[in-house]
Design a protein around this motif. Structure first.
Motif: not given
Ligand code: NA
Ligand code: NA
Lengths: 435, 355, 178
Positions: C27-51
C-alpha cells in the motif's frame, strides 16, 4: 487412452475430489500436474510446475486484488460506512419498507469501497439487521434483503471477480468496471422495487416508523456520511483526474481509508492488523486457486479436452437463445454448490472460446458472468451470503427463513439476466459512452 | 510428430495467420512427417515463453528477449544497437526490415557467443524479426525539445527509459495494457512505442499528436526452438524448418510493417496530427543515440559481465549499408523471404546448426 | 514432538507477520509512487517490478500455512456433510495425503527453480534500473514447504485421532471476501 479421454477423466476426478471437500486449489494443481505427466511425460509436467506458480502471481494488475481487499477490510473494521446507513434510513423513512431500502443503498455505497459481496453482506448485516428487527420488520424480509444487497458489492467497482476475469480474458478492467456499475445500479434499483412491492402487497412485513423529520434534520444526518464519500471521491476523482490508474486505485484508496479512520480516531492497532491479517489470508487462499486454474488451462489445452467441450457446447447451442440458456443454466447449477471464483476459474478455459465463437462481446459476458456467479451466492444449498447473515443474526432466524426471504429477489435477478442477454447494450452503453 | 508453437499474441492478432502459414508450410514440405499446432496465447504468454520453451512446455515460441535481461544480454545489446539505423540517417523506407536481416545474419552465421547464449537456455534461434522504429505518441503538442522537459512519458524498456531521462522528461513504467487509460486520464503525457502498438492497443483512438523520427530504436521478436526437439529432428526436417523459418521471419516483419503503416494512416484519418519531431528535439535525440551507442558495450559489461560487446556492435553496424540496399526495393513478404534465404538461411548448415 | 509443534507455530507466526507487513508495504509503496509521479515528477523507481515480483509473490505463498491453520482454504462441504462418519474420517486423511503430496512436488520443483534463478542472478529491467528478482523465487519453496510441514502434522493427527479434524468447517475467523 486418447488425449481427450485423459483430459475428460482428469476433469471428472477433479469434480469428485472437490465434492469430497478436498482443498480446491491443491486439487486443481495436483490433477493438472499428474494429468500433464500422463499426457506429455515428466519433463513437461515438472517444467509447468516450476513455471506457472511464479509467473501467474508475479503480476502487476493482480496486485490490485489485495489492495482492494485491504480497502474493504479497513472500511469494515473501522466502521467507515456506518454513517451511510443512518443517513439512508432517515431519507427513506417515508417509504414502505424504508429500512430495508436504506440497507440496499447502504450496501451499494459500501460496494464502492469493497471488492467482494460477502464483505458487503457482513458489514451491512451487522448494522442494518438489528435495526430492522427492532422496528418489527419481518425477519425474512430483513435478512433476505441484506443477503441479496451484498451481491451488489461484486458488480459495482472495485470487484475481485471482474479483475480476475479481465486478467484472464484480456479485457480492459476499466471497461468491465463501467459495465459492472451499470448492472450494479440496475440491480440496486430492482431490489428497491422488490422491497417496495412486497411491502405494498403485505404492509405487515414492515410497519411504518413514526419518524417525522424536517428537511433540515435530514440534511443534518448526512454529516456522518463524509468518510465513505471522501474515499469514493478520492478514488473516482483520482482515476478521472489523471492521478492514478485503476490498478493503483486500490492502494491509494486503502491509504486514504487508513488516513480518514486515523483522523476520526477509529483506527486502533488491533483493527489495522486484523484488516491486514484478513487481507493476507484471503489473498493466499484466493491466488492458489487461480494458480491451479492456470495450470488446468494448460492441461485442458494440451489434452484437447477444452476444445472438445467447447465444440460440444457450440454444437449443442447452435441457436444463440439455446446457447445462452445453456450458459445460464450451467452457472446457476454450479452456483448452487461452488464458490464463485472457483467456478469461474474452472469454467473460463472452456466457456471463453464458446463466447468468442458465438461472436459475443467478452466485456458483456464478463458482467453477465459476475451477475450469474453472484446469484450463486444467495441460492441454496450453499449460499455464502446467506450464511454470513446467519452468522450475524445467530439463533434469531433460521437459514431456511433467510433463503425464503431471498427467493423474491432471485426472481428479479433472473429477469435482469434475461434482459441484459437480450439487450447487451444495457451493459455496454456506459463503457462506450465514456470512450 | 507434431510440434507446438506458443504465440503470445491473441488469436485475433494480425500475425496469427502468419504462424498458421508457417505450420502449413512445414507440414507440406515434410509430406506430413512433421506437423505443427499453433497455440495463440492459450499455452504460454510472453512472460512465460522462455522457461516454457526451455522446459519443453511448447517446442517453439516468439521470445521477447528484453523481458529476460539476465538470460539474453547479447541479443538485447544487439537490439539496443538498432539506433545505428537512425544515426546512419538511412533513407530506406524499411529500416526495421533491414535490421531484422542484420540481426538474423549476425546471430545465425557470425556470432558463436550469441549461439551459446541461446543454447544455455536450451534453445536454438530460428531468426529474428524487428518491430518498426519507436515513435512518440502524445496527448499534448510537443513542438520543441524544451516542451518535452518534465513531461510524463511511458517507456517500455531500458533503452527508451534512458532516452526519456536524456530528454529531461519523467520516465514512467506501466504495463502496455494500462497505457490507453493512463493516456486518456492524463496519468501520461506521451507514450513511446511502435506504430503497430498504436493499433494493437487502440492508442490511436486516444492520442492527439504522433511524432516520427524520435526516439527510434526497435524491439526484437525472435523465434526460438527447444534444443532437444531440434536435435531430435532428422537433417531433412531441420532443413525444411530453416527454409520455412526464413518465410516466417519475413512474414512477421512484413506484417508488422503493414500494420504500422495502417496505424499511421488511421492517425491522420482520425483527424489527429502525424508529423516529424522538431529539429532541435531530433538533434538532442541523435546526440543521445550516439553517446548511448558508444557506451553500450561498456554498460553491458558492467551490468551483465558480458565480454566482446564492442566487437558485436562493430559487426552489426558494418552490416547496415549492405542490408539497407538489399531491402530497399522489396515490396512483399515473398521477396523478403527470398533475400533472407539467399543471404542467410541457405548458408546455415542443417547438419551442424545447433547440434 | 512438543518441540516440533512449537517450532511450527513460531514459523507460522513469522509467516503471518511477513504477510501482513507485505500488505502494508505494498500500500505504502504504490501510494508513494503515485504521489511521487503526480506531484513531484519523480516516481519511485522499480515500483511495478517490486510490487509484482516481491509483494505479490510473497502474499500469494507465504500465508498458505497461516490460511491452513485458520482453515481458510476454500473447499466445498455439500456432499461431505451427508456422508457416514467413517467415510468422513477417511476423506480427511486422504485430503491431507493428497495436499501434502502436491505440496511436496511443488516445494522441490520451486526450490530447483530458485537455485537456477539464483545462479544466473535473475533480474528485471524497469526503466533504467536493473531490479534483481532472484530472491523472490525463494518465497515459493518457503511458503509451500511451510504448508507442507503443517499438512504432514495434520495428516498424522487425522490418523492418530480421527475425530480431531472432523468438524473443521470453514474459517474460524470472519472471512469476508469474494
Ligand atoms: Na465493489
Ligand atoms: Na449457491
Amino acid at each position: 487412452m486418447s488425449d481427450v479421454a485423459i483430459g475428460l477423466s482428469g476433469l471428472g476426478i477433479l469434480f469428485v475430489l472437490i465434492a469430497l471437500r478436498f482443498h480446491i486449489g491443491f486439487v486443481l494443481i495436483g490433477v493438472s500436474f499428474f494429468g500433464l505427466w500422463l499426457l506429455r511425460g515428466w519433463g513437461l509436467a515438472w517444467g509447468s510446475l516450476g513455471l506457472i506458480p511464479y509467473q501467474f502471481t508475479a503480476n502487476w494488475v493482480l496486485s490490485s486484488i489485495p489492495m482492494f481487499l485491504f480497502l474493504g477490510y479497513i472500511s469494515y473494521y473501522t466502521n467507515l460506512t456506518a454513517g451511510l446507513f443512518s443517513a439512508a434510513r432517515v431519507w427513506t423513512s417515508a417509504l414502505p419498507g424504508g429500512l430495508a431500502i436504506a440497507s440496499i443503498f447502504g450496501s451499494a455505497g459500501f460496494a464502492a469501497v469493497s471488492g467482494s459481496s460477502l464483505a458487503c453482506s457482513a458489514a451491512m448485516g451487522r448494522i442494518a439487521v438489528p435495526e430492522m428487527i427492532k422496528h418489527k420488520y419481518h425477519p425474512e424480509l430483513a435478512t433476505g434483503t441484506v443477503a441479496v444487497a451484498g451481491t451488489i458489492g461484486a458488480l459495482i467497482p472495485p470487484s475481485i471477480i471482474l479483475i480476475l476475469y479481465g486478467v484472464i480474458a484480456q479485457v480492459s478492467v476499466s471497461d468491465l468496471f463501467l459495465g459492472g456499475t451499470a448492472v450494479g445500479i440496475m440491480t440496486m434499483v430492482g431490489y428497491v422495487l422488490v422491497v417496495f412491492l412486497r411491502v405494498k402487497l403485505n404492509p405487515s412485513l414492515a410497519p411504518m416508523r413514526d419518524e417525522t423529520m424536517t428537511f433540515a434534520e435530514r440534511v443534518y444526518h448526512l454529516k456522518d456520511t463524509w468518510p465513505i464519500l471522501l474515499v469514493m471521491l478520492g478514488i473516482f476523482g483520482g482515476l478521472f483526474g489523471g492521478i492514478f490508474t485503476p490498478t493503483e486505485a486500490g492502494a491509494v484508496g486503502a491509504s486514504l481509508a487508513c488516513l480518514i479512520a486515523l483522523l476520526r480516531g477509529d483506527m486502533t492497532l488491533e483493527r489495522f492488523s486484523d484488516a491486514a491479517r484478513d487481507t493476507m489470508t484471503a489473498t493466499g487462499s484466493l491466488i492458489i486457486i487461480a494458480v491451479g486454474a492456470s495450470l488446468l488451462t494448460r492441461f485442458l489445452v494440451l489434452s484437447g479436452a477444452g476444445d472438445y467441450l467447447s465444440e460440444a457446447i457450440i454444437a449443442f447451442g447452435a441457436n444463440p437463445v439455446l446457447l445462452m440458456a445453456c450458459v445460464i443454466l450451467v452457472y446457476l447449477v454450479l452456483g448452487m454448490f461452488l464458490e464463485p471464483i472457483g467456478s469461474m476459474l474452472l469454467t473460463l478455459p472452456i466457456i471463453l472460446p464458446v463466447i468468442d465463437d458465438a461472436g459475443w462481446s467478452l466485456l458483456w459476458f464478463g458482467v453477465v458472468l459476475t451477475k450469474l456467479l453472484e446469484i450463486g451466492m444467495i441460492t441454496p444449498p450453499v449460499g455464502m451470503n446467506v450464511f454470513v447473515i446467519k452468522g450475524v443474526v445467530g439463533k434469531l432466524v433460521s437459514v431456511g427463513a433467510i433463503f425464503r426471504g431471498v427467493a423474491w429477489f432471485i426472481v428479479f435477478d433472473l429477469l435482469l439476466v434475461v434482459l441484459i442477454s437480450i439487450f447487451p447494450g444495457m451493459v455496454e452503453f456506459l463503457p462506450a459512452l465514456l470512450k | 510428430d507434431t510440434l507446438s508453437y506458443a504465440s503470445g499474441w491473441p488469436p485475433s492478432a494480425r500475425v496469427t495467420p502468419v504462424f498458421e502459414k508457417y505450420a502449413d508450410t512445414i507440414e507440406e514440405r515434410t509430406n506430413g512427417d512433421l506437423s505443427m499446432k499453433i497455440y495463440p496465447l492459450s499455452l504460454l504468454n510472453f512472460l512465460e515463453a522462455n522457461e516454457g520453451v526451455k522446459n519443453g512446455i511448447a517446442d517453439l515460441a516468439t521470445m521477447l528477449t528484453p523481458y529476460f535481461a539476465a538470460e539474453y544480454p547479447r541479443m538485447n545489446m544487439l537490439s539496443e544497437a538498432s539506433s545505428v539505423m537512425a544515426l546512419e540517417g538511412n533513407e530506406s523506407s524499411v529500416p526495421a526490415i533491414a535490421y531484422a536481416g542484420m540481426m538474423t545474419e549476425l546471430v545465425m552465421l557470425d556470432c558463436p557467443s550469441c549461439q551459446d547464449e541461446v543454447k544455455r537456455q536450451n534453445q536454438v534461434s530460428l531468426g529474428v524479426a524487428m518491430t518498426p522504429p519507436y515513435l512518440m505518441a502524445c496527448m499534448t503538442e510537443i513542438t520543441s525539445a524544451e516542451e518535452l522537459k518534465g513531461k510524463r512519458v511511458r517507456a517500455g524498456g531500458a533503452f527508451w527509459s534512458r532516452w526519456v531521462e536524456a530528454m529531461e522528461a519523467v520516465p514512467v513504467s506501466l504495463s502496455i495494457n494500462e497505457t490507453f487509460e493512463a493516456l486518456e486520464q492524463g496519468v501520461l503525457d506521451c507514450s513511446l512505442g511502435t506504430a503497430p502498438d498504436l493499433d494493437n492497443f487502440s492508442l490511436n483512438e486516444v492520442v492527439k499528436h504522433v511524432y516520427l523520427g524520435a526516439p527510434s530504436g526497435m524491439f526484437p521478436f525472435p523465434t526460438n526452438m527447444n534444443l532437444n526437439r531440434w536435435q531430435g529432428l532428422s537433417e531433412e526436417q531441420r532443413a525444411v524448418m530453416l527454409d520455412a523459418s526464413a518465410e516466417l521471419i519475413a512474414g512477421l516483419a512484413w506484417e508488422y510493417h503493414l500494420t504500422g503503416q495502417q496505424a499511421l494512416e488511421d492517425v491522420v484519418s482520425g483527424g489527429n496530427e502525424l508529423t516529424e519531431v522538431s529539429d532541435d528535439l531530433r538533434a538532442k535525440s541523435r546526440a543521445f543515440l550516439q553517446s548511448d551507442l558508444d557506451a553500450l558495450a561498456g554498460a553491458y559489461k558492467a551490468n551483465f559481465g558480458m565480454e566482446g560487446g564492442d566487437e558485436l556492435v562493430q559487426k552489426i553496424s558494418a552490416l547496415a549499408p549492405r542490408w539497407i540496399e538489399l531491402v530497399e526495393d522489396v515490396n512483399g513478404p515473398d521477396e523478403l523471404a527470398e533475400i533472407l534465404k539467399r543471404e542467410i538461411f541457405s548458408k546455415v548448415d542443417a547438419k551442424t546448426y545447433g547440434m | 514432538m512438543k518441540f516440533l509443534a512449537n517450532g511450527l507455530t513460531l514459523l507460522e507466526k513469522l509467516a503471518s507477520f511477513a504477510g501482513m507487513a507485505c500488505v502494508v508495504l505494498m500500500m505504502i509503496h504504490v501510494t508513494a509512487d503515485v504521489a511521487g509521479r503526480s506531484f513531484f515528477g519523480h516516481p519511485v523507481p522499480g515500483t511495478i517490478t517490486v510490487v509484482s515480483s516481491f509483494y505479490m509473490v510473497a502474499l500469494s505463498f507465504i500465508p498458505l500455512a497461516v490460511a491452513e491453520r485458520l482453515n481458510a482454504h476454500i473447499s466445498v462441504d455439500i456432499i461431505f456433510e451427508r456422508l457416514p462418519a467413517w467415510m468422513k474420517r477417511a476423506l480427511v486423511s486422504l485430503n491431507y495425503l493428497f495436499v501434502t503430496t502436491v505440496l511436496a512436488f511443488a516445494t522441490v520443483r520451486t526450490w530447483q527453480v530458485a537455485v537456477d534463478k539464483t545462479n544466473i542472478g535473475a533480474a528485471i529491467q524497469q526503466g533504467t534500473a536493473m531490479v534483481p528478482v532472484w530472491q523472490s523465487y525463494w518465497l515459493l519453496p518457503v511458503g509451500l514447504g511451510l504448508m507442507a510441514l503443517l499438512c504432514v502434522t495434520k495428516l498424522g493427527l487425522s490418523l492418530v485421532n480421527p475425530d480431531a479434524l472432523l468438524d473443521e468447517q470453514g474459517p474460524k475467523t470472519e472471512n469476508i471476501y469474494e
